[in-house]
Design an enzyme around this catalytic site. Structure first.
Site, PDB file in Angstrom:
ATOM      1  N   LYS A  55      54.893   5.528  -0.807  1.00 27.65           N
ATOM      2  CA  LYS A  55      56.266   6.420  -0.512  1.00 27.65           C
ATOM      3  C   LYS A  55      56.910   6.430  -1.751  1.00 27.65           C
ATOM      4  CE  LYS A  55      58.869   3.731   2.697  1.00 27.65           C
ATOM      5  NZ  LYS A  55      59.181   2.757   2.683  1.00 27.65           N
ATOM      6  N   LYS A  97      47.288   1.022  -3.266  1.00 28.49           N
ATOM      7  CA  LYS A  97      47.986   0.947  -1.870  1.00 28.49           C
ATOM      8  C   LYS A  97      48.482   2.717  -1.705  1.00 28.49           C
ATOM      9  CE  LYS A  97      51.836  -0.951  -0.506  1.00 28.49           C
ATOM     10  NZ  LYS A  97      53.088  -1.709   0.380  1.00 28.49           N
ATOM     11  N   LYS A 134      55.704  -5.536  -7.908  1.00 28.98           N
ATOM     12  CA  LYS A 134      57.215  -5.036  -7.753  1.00 28.98           C
ATOM     13  C   LYS A 134      58.244  -4.707  -9.376  1.00 28.98           C
ATOM     14  CE  LYS A 134      58.331  -2.758  -2.451  1.00 28.98           C
ATOM     15  NZ  LYS A 134      59.095  -2.959  -1.670  1.00 28.98           N
TER      16      LYS A 134
END
Ligand code: AMP
Ligand code: TRP
Length: 331
Positions: free
Chosen positions: A197, A194, A111
């Protein structure tokens, strides 16, 4: 009865990945467990969220979870920031966890990306808050997708070190419940990433609010390679996009990858994608429809979350007070 805790970040609209990796399992586990399901808004702001978007996504997620079958009367659905015990226990855990442990967390590395210095401090300590979420309720079973396994191992390391440092047996061991198929649903545009959202490309995912036309279009455009589907699982080696679509089909139809290939092996993607679209629509469309209806009454949704938070607080407050006493706070 064992207590279940799980969470989802209201940082976007939940995807088919969230559904197959987590939400579907949350619904099933309601039989025979006492469950808490949490919209983790404190986790969401570890990357910047527009305040209006955060409010609306929190309600949308609540609506989707209710539409998917979460029973907020028999179990507890709430948003994390409404129960201050999470943040208080997270602080204690920040002082128990070691920097070296956090440095090994692969989700932080993913991230934070290349510019780690620019990531928020909150993103770095994200896993200690997650440990606090679970342990504030002495929950022992945690249904999650595959990507959260490492965070749950860390939660156990933190619980053990707390117990050891203070000479108590206060926090229990937690167990990850990861589904056998589609524990990691991949992006429709890139079989190496992956489904998320927060991916900038809406084409990369099926949202649980998508209608049948949107779903059909996304699956038709999903990236694949040229050869037809193999008849055996070994034939998916080196074909991540094909593997992903087959795994989604397997999870949605309650079969193994081998069983799906026994039926569809030899087919081209045109035919297979049509069958897959029908399955996805049959699962997602009713959820999207019911969520839309629920979103027509935001005051009701807010009431459900408020009521859930009050019941969550009643469980977490005594646990976290005891942790604070163990640590030596006067209280
Ligand atoms: P998040 O979207 O990161 O808040 O994740 C909420 C839950 O969904 C967690 O249990 C994740 O492991 C699960 N999850 C998220 N993305 C996926 C995915 N692509 N495949 C399977 N599970 C997922
Ligand atoms: N970190 C989880 C995710 O991104 C969400 C989460 C927060 C969670 N707290 C939790 C999951 C506690 C399980 C238990 O998927």
């Amino acid at each position: 009865m064992q207590r279940i805790f799980s969470g989802i970040a209201p940082s976007g609209v939940p995807t088919l990945g969230n559904y197959l990796g987590a939400i579907r399992n949350w619904v099933a586990l309601q039989e025979g467990h006492a469950c808490l399901y949490c919209l983790v808004d404190l986790h969401a702001i570890t990357t910047f969220q527009d305040p209006d978007a955060l409010r609306s996504q929190t309600r949308t997620q609540a609506a989707i979870l209710l539409a998917a079958g979460i029973d907020a009367d028999r179990h507890i659905l709430f948003n994390q920031s409404a129960v201050s015990a999470h943040a208080r226990l997270a602080w204690i855990f920040n002082c128990v966890a070691r920097v070296g442990w956090l440095n090994r967390m692969t989700q932080f590395k993913d991230k934070a990306g290349k510019d780690r210095e620019a990531a928020s401090a909150g993103l770095y300590v994200y896993p200690t808050l997650m440990a606090a979420d679970i342990l504030a309720y002495h929950a022992t079973r945690v249904p999650v997708g595959d990507d959260q396994r490492q965070h749950l191992e860390l939660a156990n390391d933190i619980a053990q070190k707390f117990n050891h440092d203070y000479g108590v047996t206060f926090f229990p061991t937690v167990e990850a419940l990861v589904p056998p198929e589609a524990a990691r649903v991949m992006s429709l545009r890139d079989g190496g990433r992956k489904m998320s959202k927060s991916d900038p490309s809406d084409q990369s995912r099926i949202n649980l609010t998508d209608d049948a036309d949107a779903i059909a279009l996304k699956i038709r455009r999903a990236r694949t390679d040229a050869p037809p589907l193999p008849s055996e699982a070994a034939g998916l080696e080196g074909r991540p996009e094909a593997r992903n679509l087959v795994a989604i089909m397997a999870a949605l139809s309650g079969r193994s990858v081998a069983a799906v290939l026994a039926e569809h092996g030899g087919q081209g993607f045109g035919v297979f994608k049509e069958a897959l679209t029908a399955r996805v629509v049959a699962t997602v469309a009713p959820i999207a429809g019911e969520a839309g209806r629920l979103l027509g009454d935001p005051a009701h949704l807010d009431g459900v979350l408020r009521d859930g938070a009050a019941r969550a607080r009643a469980i977490a407050e005594p646990v976290v007070r005891e942790a604070e006493r163990i640590v030596g706070f006067l209280g």
